[in-house]
Design an enzyme around this catalytic site. Structure first.
Site, PDB file in Angstrom:
ATOM      1  N   ARG A  94       0.886  -1.123  -0.110  1.00  0.00           N
ATOM      2  CA  ARG A  94       0.018   0.018  -0.073  1.00  0.00           C
ATOM      3  C   ARG A  94       1.000   1.210   0.127  1.00  0.00           C
ATOM      4  O   ARG A  94       1.596   1.297   1.067  1.00  0.00           O
ATOM      5  CB  ARG A  94      -0.804  -0.037   1.140  1.00  0.00           C
ATOM      6  CG  ARG A  94      -1.740   1.432   1.377  1.00  0.00           C
ATOM      7  CD  ARG A  94      -2.636   1.235   2.666  1.00  0.00           C
ATOM      8  NE  ARG A  94      -3.607   2.367   2.731  1.00  0.00           N
ATOM      9  CZ  ARG A  94      -3.404   3.116   3.445  1.00  0.00           C
ATOM     10  NH1 ARG A  94      -2.434   3.379   4.518  1.00  0.00           N
ATOM     11  NH2 ARG A  94      -4.166   4.555   3.542  1.00  0.00           N
ATOM     12  N   HIS A 138      -2.965  10.991   0.391  1.00  0.00           N
ATOM     13  CA  HIS A 138      -2.478  10.649   1.479  1.00  0.00           C
ATOM     14  C   HIS A 138      -2.030  12.085   2.305  1.00  0.00           C
ATOM     15  O   HIS A 138      -0.744  12.233   2.411  1.00  0.00           O
ATOM     16  CB  HIS A 138      -1.550   9.651   1.775  1.00  0.00           C
ATOM     17  CG  HIS A 138      -1.170   8.971   3.174  1.00  0.00           C
ATOM     18  ND1 HIS A 138      -1.369   7.649   3.514  1.00  0.00           N
ATOM     19  CD2 HIS A 138      -0.973   9.486   4.429  1.00  0.00           C
ATOM     20  CE1 HIS A 138      -1.052   7.436   4.683  1.00  0.00           C
ATOM     21  NE2 HIS A 138      -0.779   8.651   5.174  1.00  0.00           N
ATOM     22  N   GLU A 183      -7.507   8.525   5.811  1.00  0.00           N
ATOM     23  CA  GLU A 183      -7.926   9.281   7.048  1.00  0.00           C
ATOM     24  C   GLU A 183      -8.290  10.744   6.784  1.00  0.00           C
ATOM     25  O   GLU A 183      -7.744  11.730   7.562  1.00  0.00           O
ATOM     26  CB  GLU A 183      -6.508   9.293   7.952  1.00  0.00           C
ATOM     27  CG  GLU A 183      -5.997   7.939   8.271  1.00  0.00           C
ATOM     28  CD  GLU A 183      -5.000   7.987   9.487  1.00  0.00           C
ATOM     29  OE1 GLU A 183      -4.661   9.055   9.903  1.00  0.00           O
ATOM     30  OE2 GLU A 183      -4.725   6.896   9.883  1.00  0.00           O
ATOM     31  N   ASN A 307      -7.755   2.090   9.782  1.00  0.00           N
ATOM     32  CA  ASN A 307      -6.157   2.144  10.196  1.00  0.00           C
ATOM     33  C   ASN A 307      -6.439   2.454  11.783  1.00  0.00           C
ATOM     34  O   ASN A 307      -7.196   2.952  12.179  1.00  0.00           O
ATOM     35  CB  ASN A 307      -5.709   3.537   9.802  1.00  0.00           C
ATOM     36  CG  ASN A 307      -5.285   3.645   8.384  1.00  0.00           C
ATOM     37  OD1 ASN A 307      -5.224   2.502   7.869  1.00  0.00           O
ATOM     38  ND2 ASN A 307      -4.754   4.771   7.955  1.00  0.00           N
ATOM     39  N   TYR A 309      -4.502   2.210  15.786  1.00  0.00           N
ATOM     40  CA  TYR A 309      -3.164   2.348  16.480  1.00  0.00           C
ATOM     41  C   TYR A 309      -3.534   2.009  17.955  1.00  0.00           C
ATOM     42  O   TYR A 309      -2.787   1.417  18.708  1.00  0.00           O
ATOM     43  CB  TYR A 309      -2.368   3.592  16.119  1.00  0.00           C
ATOM     44  CG  TYR A 309      -1.705   3.767  14.902  1.00  0.00           C
ATOM     45  CD1 TYR A 309      -0.633   3.033  14.572  1.00  0.00           C
ATOM     46  CD2 TYR A 309      -2.512   4.432  13.896  1.00  0.00           C
ATOM     47  CE1 TYR A 309       0.049   3.253  13.405  1.00  0.00           C
ATOM     48  CE2 TYR A 309      -2.138   4.299  12.485  1.00  0.00           C
ATOM     49  CZ  TYR A 309      -0.635   3.698  12.287  1.00  0.00           C
ATOM     50  OH  TYR A 309      -0.309   3.647  11.190  1.00  0.00           O
ATOM     51  N   GLU A 373      -3.524   0.061   8.004  1.00  0.00           N
ATOM     52  CA  GLU A 373      -2.476   0.477   8.708  1.00  0.00           C
ATOM     53  C   GLU A 373      -2.673   0.003  10.140  1.00  0.00           C
ATOM     54  O   GLU A 373      -3.730   0.169  10.777  1.00  0.00           O
ATOM     55  CB  GLU A 373      -2.095   2.081   9.154  1.00  0.00           C
ATOM     56  CG  GLU A 373      -1.800   2.770   7.821  1.00  0.00           C
ATOM     57  CD  GLU A 373      -1.691   4.268   7.879  1.00  0.00           C
ATOM     58  OE1 GLU A 373      -1.433   4.743   9.057  1.00  0.00           O
ATOM     59  OE2 GLU A 373      -1.831   5.023   6.878  1.00  0.00           O
TER      60      GLU A 373
HETATM   61  C1  FCB Z   1      -1.536   7.575  10.617  1.00  0.00           C
HETATM   62  C2  FCB Z   1      -1.426   7.922   9.040  1.00  0.00           C
HETATM   63  C3  FCB Z   1       0.188   7.387   8.638  1.00  0.00           C
HETATM   64  C4  FCB Z   1       1.198   7.610  10.067  1.00  0.00           C
HETATM   65  C5  FCB Z   1       0.616   6.899  10.827  1.00  0.00           C
HETATM   66  C6  FCB Z   1       1.388   6.801  12.114  1.00  0.00           C
HETATM   67  O1  FCB Z   1      -2.282   8.672  10.843  1.00  0.00           O
HETATM   68  O2  FCB Z   1      -1.977   7.769   8.227  1.00  0.00           O
HETATM   69  O3  FCB Z   1       0.896   8.342   7.543  1.00  0.00           O
HETATM   70  O4  FCB Z   1       1.745   8.709  10.237  1.00  0.00           O
HETATM   71  O5  FCB Z   1      -0.405   7.369  11.392  1.00  0.00           O
END
Ligand code: FCB
Length: 460
Positions: A94, A138, A183, A307, A309, A373
């Site tokens: 990607r 992006h 995002e 995505n 985290y 992500e």
């Molecule tokens: C996301 C972004 C990516 C990267 C990660 C850590 O929000 O899409 O570009 O910065 O965080």
């Protein structure tokens, strides 16, 4: 957002390996990057300036005064980078396409040298049996479009569809899965409300208009790419209230509304969430939403990119209830969940990923989902035990989600390479491959070796 920065211990000891068999033979294992974060070559082959070039060049906006002018020099090293991907056994890659390489002015004139770069990249990927997964946007908006009003201006959505059609025509013989936006929450709210990201404006009402025009741009682009498999990537998060006190529950509702439902509902239900519209009414109206827009935005998707985290634990923050959180985050505070954190300060909690995937399946749709992500920032050069533990835990959460009926079809680790981490500059490293920025030497970290072995054991 909390900004604690102590890295957590995140020990891997005794943690079971995810079972590749849980994923099935067609599951897509990939890695992700984005144009401005890795390409460099900022003025080469006719590329025009983007809002990130301008923002990074403004004093005080990016830690260390870093910029993406050279980054990981991927523009010149893409062949070696693809060879690395093949060595890891990736099934898909990607990446994002830099709009200012294709249309330096943001509309009109097309720069063939820009298209040629992505033709070469996709050809090289295909030669190695790796599926190209491009994202059209992006965050690197051509600067001339920002000068004309940026995403708060409706015309930017129309220009995005024009650009999407150009790229689609050039690459549709090589690309199957297209992602329109990465995002849009970040583009809208970090770009136009908090000012933490380019273009650095602080106009809450403009941010909400930007969110709508990003979604509209997605819908118009999907129309312009007729026949393609089209998805969008959202940064969704599991939001939990710190207590059952009504004020805390309402804080969680507000954040869930702004971060998740403001995007999911228009895309998957063709309407804005009523409570969010009501909350925002004090500060702005929705007159920028025109007849037919929601129908365009809600055109059927082929897949949804997620995505993930970290989850969010929130409490009422007192103060004015503008509920434009992140438009007015002053009314909400994040609470420390007591878990270890990565070096960027984000809490590590794979349960949040599982809960989020189950919620999407339950509340929204049976659409195929891809984790586009997921990853962690740690400082370790090569022996990155914290990152290995993070990835193992999150891949296990994916396996469990599949076992519980979530139609999860792929997983992309963020990131293939250490890169320019937006306002943190090069200080935060997310790569499974280490980049020595002085020499541009690439070195596999333990996490890359672990990921390759997971894929090799039948995960891919
Ligand atoms: C996301 C972004 C990516 C990267 C990660 C850590 O929000 O899409 O570009 O910065 O965080």
């Amino acid at each position: 957002m909390s900004t604690t920065t102590e890295p957590g211990p995140a020990s891997d000891a005794g943690r079971p390996e995810p079972t590749p068999a849980a994923f099935g033979p067609d599951f897509v294992w990939g890695a992700a990057t984005s144009s401005y974060q890795i390409e460099g070559a900022a003025t080469e082959d006719g590329r025009g300036p983007s809002i990130w070039d301008t923002f990074a060049a403004s004093p005080g906006k990016v830690d260390g005064g870093d910029t993406g002018a050279i980054a990981a020099d991927h523009y010149h090293r893409y062949r070696d980078d693809v060879a690395l991907m093949a060595q890891l056994g990736l099934g898909a890659y990607r990446f994002s396409i830099a709009w200012p390489r294709i249309q330096p002015l943001g509309s009109g004139r097309i720069e063939q040298r820009g298209l040629d770069f992505y033709r070469r990249l996709t050809d090289t990927l295909l030669e190695h049996g790796i599926e190209p997964w491009p994202t059209l946007y992006h965050w690197d908006l051509p600067q001339p479009l920002e000068d004309a009003g940026g995403w708060p201006a409706r015309d930017t959505a129309l220009r995005f569809a024009e650009y999407a059609a150009v790229v689609h025509e050039a690459l549709s013989d090589r690309v199957t899965h297209w992602t329109t936006l990465n995002e849009p929450w970040c583009s809208a709210f970090l770009g136009y409300a908090t000012g933490r990201h380019a273009p650095g404006r602080r106009e809450p009402a403009g941010a909400v208009r930007a969110a709508h025009h990003l979604l509209l741009g997605h819908g118009l682009a999907a129309e312009a790419m007729r026949g393609a498999q089209v998805g969008i990537t959202l940064n969704l998060t599991q939001v939990t209230a710190h207590s059952t006190a009504p004020a805390d529950l309402d804080a969680a509702r507000r954040i869930d509304g702004m971060q998740n439902r403001l995007f999911l509902d228009p895309l998957l239900r063709a309407r804005y969430p009523e409570d969010v519209v009501h909350d925002l009414a004090a500060t702005l109206d929705f007159r920028h939403v025109q007849e037919g827009d929601l129908k365009t935005i809600a055109a059927p998707l082929d897949f949804l990119g997620v995505n993930y985290y970290a989850p969010l634990l929130v409490a009422d923050g007192g103060g004015a209830r503008t509920a434009t959180a992140y438009v007015g985050a002053e009314s909400v505070r994040t609470v420390d969940g007591g878990r270890p954190r990565t070096s960027i300060g984000w809490e590590i909690d794979e349960q949040g990923l599982l809960d989020l995937l189950l919620r999407l399946r339950r509340d929204y749709s049976a659409l195929p989902l891809y984790i586009t992500e997921n990853g962690a920032a740690f400082d370790d050069e090569v022996h990155d035990t914290g990152r290995v533990a993070y990835l193992k835990g999150h891949v296990r959460a994916c396996a469990e989600a599949i076992g519980r009926g979530v139609p999860l079809a792929g997983y992309f680790v963020w990131s293939l390479l250490d890169n320019f981490e937006w306002s943190y500059g090069y200080a935060q490293r997310f790569g499974i491959v280490h980049v020595d920025y002085a020499t541009q030497r690439r070195t596999l970290k333990d996490s890359a070796r672990w990921y390759a072995s997971l894929i090799g054991r039948g995960g891919g």
